[in-house]
Every structure is written in C-alpha cells, then in structure tokens.
Design a protein around this motif. Structure first.
Motif, PDB file in Angstrom:
ATOM      1  N   UNK A   1       0.830  -1.196   0.000  1.00 49.77           N
ATOM      2  CA  UNK A   1       0.000   0.000   0.000  1.00 49.77           C
ATOM      3  C   UNK A   1       0.870   1.253   0.000  1.00 49.77           C
ATOM      4  N   UNK A   2       0.367   2.361  -0.556  1.00 50.63           N
ATOM      5  CA  UNK A   2       1.124   3.604  -0.496  1.00 50.63           C
ATOM      6  C   UNK A   2       1.226   4.104   0.944  1.00 50.63           C
ATOM      7  N   UNK A   3       2.325   4.737   1.248  1.00 47.78           N
ATOM      8  CA  UNK A   3       2.512   5.324   2.571  1.00 47.78           C
ATOM      9  C   UNK A   3       1.614   6.542   2.710  1.00 47.78           C
ATOM     10  N   UNK A   4       0.796   6.580   3.743  1.00 47.71           N
ATOM     11  CA  UNK A   4      -0.074   7.726   4.003  1.00 47.71           C
ATOM     12  C   UNK A   4       0.741   8.757   4.777  1.00 47.71           C
ATOM     13  N   UNK A   5       1.180   9.775   4.064  1.00 47.10           N
ATOM     14  CA  UNK A   5       2.124  10.768   4.563  1.00 47.10           C
ATOM     15  C   UNK A   5       1.447  12.120   4.720  1.00 47.10           C
ATOM     16  N   UNK A   6       1.686  12.800   5.845  1.00 47.84           N
ATOM     17  CA  UNK A   6       1.160  14.155   6.066  1.00 47.84           C
ATOM     18  C   UNK A   6       2.314  15.142   6.139  1.00 47.84           C
ATOM     19  N   UNK A   7       2.236  16.182   5.331  1.00 45.95           N
ATOM     20  CA  UNK A   7       3.127  17.330   5.459  1.00 45.95           C
ATOM     21  C   UNK A   7       2.361  18.407   6.222  1.00 45.95           C
ATOM     22  N   UNK A   8       2.983  18.986   7.223  1.00 45.25           N
ATOM     23  CA  UNK A   8       2.350  20.039   8.017  1.00 45.25           C
ATOM     24  C   UNK A   8       3.227  21.279   7.935  1.00 45.25           C
ATOM     25  N   UNK A   9       2.618  22.422   7.617  1.00 43.02           N
ATOM     26  CA  UNK A   9       3.373  23.663   7.460  1.00 43.02           C
ATOM     27  C   UNK A   9       2.554  24.830   7.980  1.00 43.02           C
ATOM     28  N   UNK A  10       3.238  25.873   8.453  1.00 46.76           N
ATOM     29  CA  UNK A  10       2.563  27.020   9.068  1.00 46.76           C
ATOM     30  C   UNK A  10       1.623  27.722   8.097  1.00 46.76           C
ATOM     31  N   UNK A  11       2.142  28.104   6.939  1.00 50.53           N
ATOM     32  CA  UNK A  11       1.347  28.785   5.913  1.00 50.53           C
ATOM     33  C   UNK A  11       1.837  28.329   4.547  1.00 50.53           C
ATOM     34  N   UNK A  12       1.131  28.745   3.514  1.00 47.82           N
ATOM     35  CA  UNK A  12       1.587  28.540   2.137  1.00 47.82           C
ATOM     36  C   UNK A  12       1.607  29.871   1.400  1.00 47.82           C
ATOM     37  N   UNK A  13       2.035  30.922   2.109  1.00 42.53           N
ATOM     38  CA  UNK A  13       2.040  32.254   1.506  1.00 42.53           C
ATOM     39  C   UNK A  13       3.209  32.397   0.544  1.00 42.53           C
ATOM     40  N   UNK A  14       4.434  32.347   1.061  1.00 42.39           N
ATOM     41  CA  UNK A  14       5.625  32.438   0.225  1.00 42.39           C
ATOM     42  C   UNK A  14       6.809  31.993   1.052  1.00 42.39           C
ATOM     43  N   UNK A  15       7.932  31.719   0.392  1.00 45.42           N
ATOM     44  CA  UNK A  15       9.126  31.324   1.120  1.00 45.42           C
ATOM     45  C   UNK A  15       9.704  30.017   0.627  1.00 45.42           C
ATOM     46  N   UNK A  16      10.953  29.762   1.007  1.00 47.58           N
ATOM     47  CA  UNK A  16      11.631  28.569   0.544  1.00 47.58           C
ATOM     48  C   UNK A  16      11.013  27.288   1.046  1.00 47.58           C
ATOM     49  N   UNK A  17      10.669  27.232   2.345  1.00 44.59           N
ATOM     50  CA  UNK A  17      10.057  26.015   2.889  1.00 44.59           C
ATOM     51  C   UNK A  17       8.723  25.734   2.212  1.00 44.59           C
ATOM     52  N   UNK A  18       7.946  26.778   2.008  1.00 38.74           N
ATOM     53  CA  UNK A  18       6.651  26.621   1.365  1.00 38.74           C
ATOM     54  C   UNK A  18       6.803  26.134  -0.081  1.00 38.74           C
TER      55      UNK A  18
END
Length: 409
Positions: free
Chosen positions: A8-25
C-alpha cells in the motif's frame, strides 16, 4: 501506531505554518508535484492557516488533499485537537513538519498518536533566538523527543541546529530545485525580452541586478543598498530590482529613505511579491544576496538553475552549494566587499558566463528533485520504493548526520 502494508502507499502528512511564500513553502509545493504520480506515497498537506494562496492552488491542482486548520495561537487547544483528529481520520503513517509552529503542533500530535515524525530545519541561525520564550521552549522540547527524525537542509544548518537539538544528530537532505523553476532556452528568450521591456531594461547595455527574498532583517537589504551605491557610479547601466513581500512597513520605509539619501531613486525598485520568479531570473544579468544568515536558499538554487551568475555572502551552505562554480563570495556585514564582487561580475562578461554555466550544471548534478524525493522516501519508509521502483535501500546512516471544511483535492 498505524503500520503500513508493504503493497500500500505510505499515508504521509506534510504540516506547514502557511503557504504564503518562502523557501520552505516552495519545497512543499515541489514535493507535492513530484509525488503526484508515485504509487508509493499518498500525500496530505495540512496548513495551520486558512489563507488561500497561489502555492495552495498549485498543490490543489495535483491529486493532493489540502487541509486548512487555522488557530488563534500556537497553543490553541481546539486547533491541536483538530490536527489530531485529521491525522487519525486519514490513518496517517508518517508526519513531516516544516517551520516552528508546525513542528510544535504536529510533533506533539504525532507523539500522542504514536505516529513516526520528522521535522525539517531550514535556517542556519538558531530558530529559537528569533521567537518568543514559550515558542522556543516548546520547539526545543519537540526536537528533544526520542525517536523523531531531525532533518537539516544543509551541513551548515545541521551544525547550527545543535543549539536547539541539544547536540542530537540531524540527517542532511539538501534542498532541490523544481523543474518548472528552470526555463527552457526558448522560454528564456521570450521571458527575457518581455520582462526587460516591462521593467525598462530594453536599452543596449542595460544591466539588471536581481534580488529575491522577503524584505526582512535577515536579508540585509540595507547592506545591499550601501554596496549597490558604490557600484552605481562605476556601472551606470546597472539597476537593482528587489522582488519580495514587505511584511514590516517600517523596515520598507527605512530602506526607501536610504535609497533617497544614497541618490538611487532611479536605480533601485521594489517589485513586491512576484509569482513570475523564473521569468525575472531570465530577465536578470546577475543574482544578488546580502543576507546575514541563510540555510540552503531555494532562491539561490533557482538562480543557478537558470544559469544566472550569483553574487552572495558567505553564509549558511552558500559556499557548499556554489562549490566548483568559480563564484566569488563576500563576507556578510561587509558592503564594500559585496560591492567589489558585484562590480567584478558586472564588468567581466566572461566570468559571469562561466560562473552561470557552471552553476547550472552544479544544480543539475546535485540538486535534482528525484534524488531529493528518494532521500526523503528512505526516511519515511526504510523499505520505500525509490522513483516508483523496488529498491534495496541503504541504511539511514548513508545520509549525512550531524479549517478542515476548506480542504480540496
């Protein structure tokens, strides 16, 4: 704890503060696009903010579920319980957080549910030196939890993170460049002509110096302006364009005053937040950064991917990223040295072309998305399929150590 089935595919969650702008986003967007067609990963992105943004729309254009769970504060108990419920309802098997708020909220939620957890540290400066005492204490508490995976985007970041991790090791997984960040030759020609005409660089000999990044203290735009003032007299055809949001009005006002005092009103322009960075990179002649600290900046990698010669301060992993390209670096906090390197690049077309070509090859060889996703996959599931194919995975020691109703597909 949820145990994944090998088939089965791995059920993966990405959690991030915002998706406004920036390298992490941007990296979250890049990952979502990269795994869209992979059979081994089923991704959910949880955003601790309710603001709809272009980055969010890019993720929603893939087959990735986006769940918005805004809260009133870092320790909002209702938001924490909603995060726990979201992870449990989707039977998430691995949680990966980016940035401080997400690390705190998702880290404790994953621990409560017994779900494996990783967090990526993105900046070379100790994060807790720039946040409140409570936020810093909770962040360090998560980083100290036994069994979690701490990921650094570069070796310099891993070294600096020791202050927050209590000397616990980090896995080094270098950042990657999204394929769409690099224009084709035909796209580059078209974008360059259009943007240079728009910004007033269509005269013969005009030179566009481009800086990309939020107008915040870390980026040291005051040093950049001081350096550019020294360059302007000897490079009369050069103008500086700065692309990035300005979240601190007082800082922007101070920089605009500095521009006036330096007599650069016709030589420097703030472009604000732009969504056409690849086109701007195509239009530019030199990429410039005066940062006092960085991690492994995605903006640098994107400039390199577009064969743009770069003038950078020697901070974070900049020297490692540019290794072998012949690109000179300037020490931070030294506008005179930065001016010297910038002037050299502007006045030496052969050097600029050589450095740009070498930078593009360096990115292609070292910072590909496929290699990045494969490294992360081996962290999420040591027996993961790599690039969609069965793979005899090396151990992790192979890597360097040092509002739910708003969801959409």
């Amino acid at each position: 704890m949820n145990t994944p089935s090998p088939a089965a595919p791995l059920r993966l969650a990405y959690v991030i503060d915002t998706l406004v702008t920036g390298g992490a986003e941007r990296l979250v967007v890049t990952f979502a696009k990269a795994v869209e067609d992979r059979a081994d990963i089923q991704l959910t992105v949880i955003v601790l903010n309710g603001q709809k943004t272009p980055f969010m729309e890019e993720i929603q254009a893939t087959r990735t579920e986006v769940v918005c769970l805004p809260g009133k504060s870092l320790i909002d108990p209702r938001r924490f319980l909603r995060v726990v419920a979201a992870l449990r309802r989707r039977r998430i098997e691995f949680v990966h957080a980016h940035l401080i708020t997400s690390t705190v909220v998702a880290g404790f939620a994953a621990r409560l549910l017994g779900i494996p957890f990783a967090t990526t540290i993105h900046n070379v400066k100790a994060s807790t030196a720039r946040v409140s005492r409570v936020r810093g204490t909770l962040y360090r508490a998560v980083l100290a939890l036994p069994g979690i995976t701490r990921i650094a985007v570069g070796q310099a970041v891993a070294d600096a993170a020791q202050a927050d991790t209590g000397n616990r090791p980090c896995l080094v997984v270098p950042n990657a460049v999204a394929p769409e960040a690099a224009l084709t030759d035909a796209q580059r020609v078209t974008a360059r002509a259009a943007l240079r005409a728009e910004l007033g660089f269509d005269q013969p000999g005009a030179q566009m110096v481009l800086a990309v990044g939020a107008v915040i203290g870390q980026k040291a735009y005051d040093d950049m302006l001081t350096a550019f003032a020294k360059v302007a007299a000897e490079a009369p055809q050069a103008r500086l364009m700065i692309a990035g949001k300005a979240p601190e009005p007082n800082r922007l006002a101070a920089l605009e005053q500095q521009i006036t005092e330096l007599g650069l009103q016709d030589r420097v322009q703030f472009l604000g937040l732009r969504r056409d960075i690849p086109a701007l990179l195509a239009a530019a002649d030199v990429f410039l950064s005066a940062s006092h600290w960085e991690g492994a900046p995605v903006s640098l990698l994107e400039a390199m991917a577009n064969a743009l010669p770069c003038v950078m301060t020697d901070v974070g992993d900049n020297a490692r990223i540019l290794a072998g390209t012949g690109t000179p670096l300037a020490p931070p906090h030294h506008p005179d040295a930065l001016a010297e390197v910038l002037l050299r690049m502007l006045q030496s077309p052969d050097l600029a072309e050589t450095c740009g070509a070498a930078a593009k090859q360096r990115v292609a060889d070292t910072y590909s998305v496929d290699a990045w996703v494969d490294r992360l996959s081996r962290i999420y599931r040591p027996t993961a399929k790599v690039s969609g194919q069965p793979h005899n995975t090396p151990p992790l020691s192979h890597l360097s150590q040092t509002h739910e109703g708003e969801r959409a597909r």
